[in-house]
Design an enzyme around this catalytic site. Structure first.
Site, short mmCIF file in Angstrom:
data_model
loop_
_atom_site.label_atom_id
_atom_site.label_comp_id
_atom_site.label_asym_id
_atom_site.label_seq_id
_atom_site.Cartn_x
_atom_site.Cartn_y
_atom_site.Cartn_z
N GLU A 116 42.02 32.45 41.35
CA GLU A 116 41.20 32.59 40.15
C GLU A 116 41.92 33.45 39.12
O GLU A 116 41.79 33.26 37.92
CB GLU A 116 39.84 33.23 40.50
N ASP A 152 41.41 35.29 45.93
CA ASP A 152 42.64 36.04 45.62
C ASP A 152 42.40 37.47 45.17
O ASP A 152 41.34 37.82 44.64
CB ASP A 152 43.49 35.31 44.58
ZN LIG Z 1 39.18 39.51 38.02
ZN LIG Z 2 36.97 38.01 39.59
#
Ligand SMILES: [Zn+2]
Ligand SMILES: [Zn+2]
Length: 454
Positions: A181, A115
């Site tokens: 994440e 991401d």
């Molecule tokens: Zn980051």
């Molecule tokens: Zn990262």
């Protein structure tokens, strides 16, 4: 990941000697040296393709749990690699690819996050991002200013290298491409790593160890930093709403001034760290910071509400819990002393606990890092950081994990703009070392796990 990386703590005198000192990898030296040499040469050869993959992903960034184009691109790349079985749609956009070696052995998983962030890139690059995406209901600029584009490209590179060597591999390699994440606590969603764990990404085949790396702005490019034990902190977001009686600024006795209760609470939280937390337990340090204090909108109106918000970052799960309890106790106690109500919410998210590297597995990889970086002098142990990562979610299952940092400053001997900055950039040549590190670490783990009888 959300933090400033730190300077190296010390340089290891001899990477391979360090590995042997920890009892790693007593495999047939000639066979493993030959396999390692092949892996390193193949890693160097795949670098132009890695750069191409990275630039495509950089120019087409997608936000957490929206990585559909990225996942499709990854699946297409993996489809061209012999022996790789691909499963898509795990935890939404996540991908698990399995490569079975010709010989039996342990199962090593490698992870990359996919991401991007809601940040407008300000770099002048031919492949600069001009993408937009939906973040909390608003259209916002999107870019890969945490370098997850490079993580994906390097893991694809390692997959290609290991796929070429599958006839000589003793064991199985699992490639994990995870979403989200960067989602973080506070939005009511699990981190991508935790969501994939819940969907069984570490089962069938049962994974013995999970390895991951993060690119950073630090100099010199191509150096590797590692840390046995607690490495990155947990995240909590706290929010406290105070509600009481407002009034006229000229008659404060008729109000119970929630604003004062909020202000006193901000100060009251400051000595939690100094007086309630033991810095010597678990991973040690913990931080409590308040980043928001809001109340009122006019000089002569005493508001009936006030709100504060902040974060706890802990390298010690014990201290994290104590800090949570102390914030509740102080906020409600101070509010009560004013006759004001305090509504305390603390959100730890799901998947952002302390990232603890398995000490033995981490130290056993120092030799592989030296081989990847080309010199033991480019490998060093780093201090822990108060930044956070959801990679620790893989470790929450009891499976050993090892996470390391790959330096990639594009500014010579100076650090570049920090991760998440609109000006974050990498020296792409560092990705060559990153692919070598993933491949060499995998071979080392296959060998050492085999010798350990796992
Ligand atoms: Zn980051
Ligand atoms: Zn990262």
């Amino acid at each position: 990941m959300k933090f400033r990386h730190h300077a190296c703590a010390f340089i290891l005198a001899a990477a391979f000697a360090g590995a042997h000192a920890q009892g790693a990898a007593p495999v047939t030296p000639a066979a493993s040296a030959s396999l390692l040499a092949q892996a390193l040469a193949l890693s160097d050869g795949v670098q132009p393709q890695v750069v191409e993959w990275r630039r495509h992903i950089h120019q087409n960034p997608e936000l957490a749990y929206q990585e559909t184009g990225t996942a499709k691109y990854i699946a297409q790349a993996l489809a061209g690699m012999p022996g790789v079985e691909i499963r898509t749609g795990i935890a939404g956009t996540g991908i698990k690819a399995v490569l079975r070696g010709a010989l039996p052995g342990p199962v090593v998983a490698l992870r990359a996050d996919m991401d991007a962030l809601p940040v407008e890139e300000r770099n002048d690059l031919p492949f600069r991002s001009t993408a937009k995406g939906d973040w909390l209901g608003k259209q916002v600029p999107v870019s890969h200013v945490c370098g997850h584009d490079t993580h994906v490209a390097m893991l694809l590179g390692a997959a290609r290298v290991l796929s070429s060597l599958r006839g000589q591999l003793a064991g199985t390699v699992v490639f994990i491409f995870q979403p989200a994440e960067e989602i973080g606590p506070g939005l009511g969603k699990s981190s991508g790593a935790m969501a994939m764990v819940r969907e069984g990404v570490l089962d069938n085949p049962k994974v013995d160890v999970v390895l991951g790396q993060h690119i950073s702005n630090q100099a010199p490019a191509g150096a590797i930093r590692y840390r046995p034990g607690p490495m990155l902190a947990s995240i909590d977001v706290f929010n406290i709403k105070f509600k009481g009686v407002g009034g006229h600024g000229a008659a404060p006795w008729a109000s119970n001034t929630p604003m004062l209760a909020a202000a006193e609470t901000v100060l009251g939280l400051q000595n939690i760290v100094s007086h309630r937390l033991n810095p010597t337990i678990d991973g040690g340090p913990t931080i409590v910071t308040t980043g928001m204090l809001q109340s009122g909108n006019r000089f002569n109106v005493l508001p009936e509400t006030a709100e504060i918000s902040g974060t706890i970052r802990a390298l010690s799960a014990t201290n994290q819990k104590i800090a949570q309890e102390e914030i509740r106790r102080r906020a409600t106690g101070i509010a009560a002393s004013y006759g004001v109500q305090a509504d305390v919410k603390i959100d730890s998210g799901d998947g952002y606990e302390v990232l603890v590297n398995d000490p033995q597995a981490t130290l056993s990889l120092v030799g592989a890092f030296g081989a990847a970086a080309g010199s033991a002098s480019k490998v060093s142990q780093m201090p822990a950081s108060m930044g956070s990562e959801d990679f620790g979610a893989f470790g929450s299952t009891g499976v050993p994990v090892v996470f390391w940092m790959l330096n990639a400053s594009p500014m010579g001997d100076k650090d570049g703009p920090v991760n998440h900055s609109p000006l974050f950039q990498v020296d792409e040549s560092a990705m060559r070392v990153g692919v070598r590190a993933l491949a060499a670490a995998t071979l080392s783990q296959l060998a050492s796990a085999k010798s350990a009888g796992r």
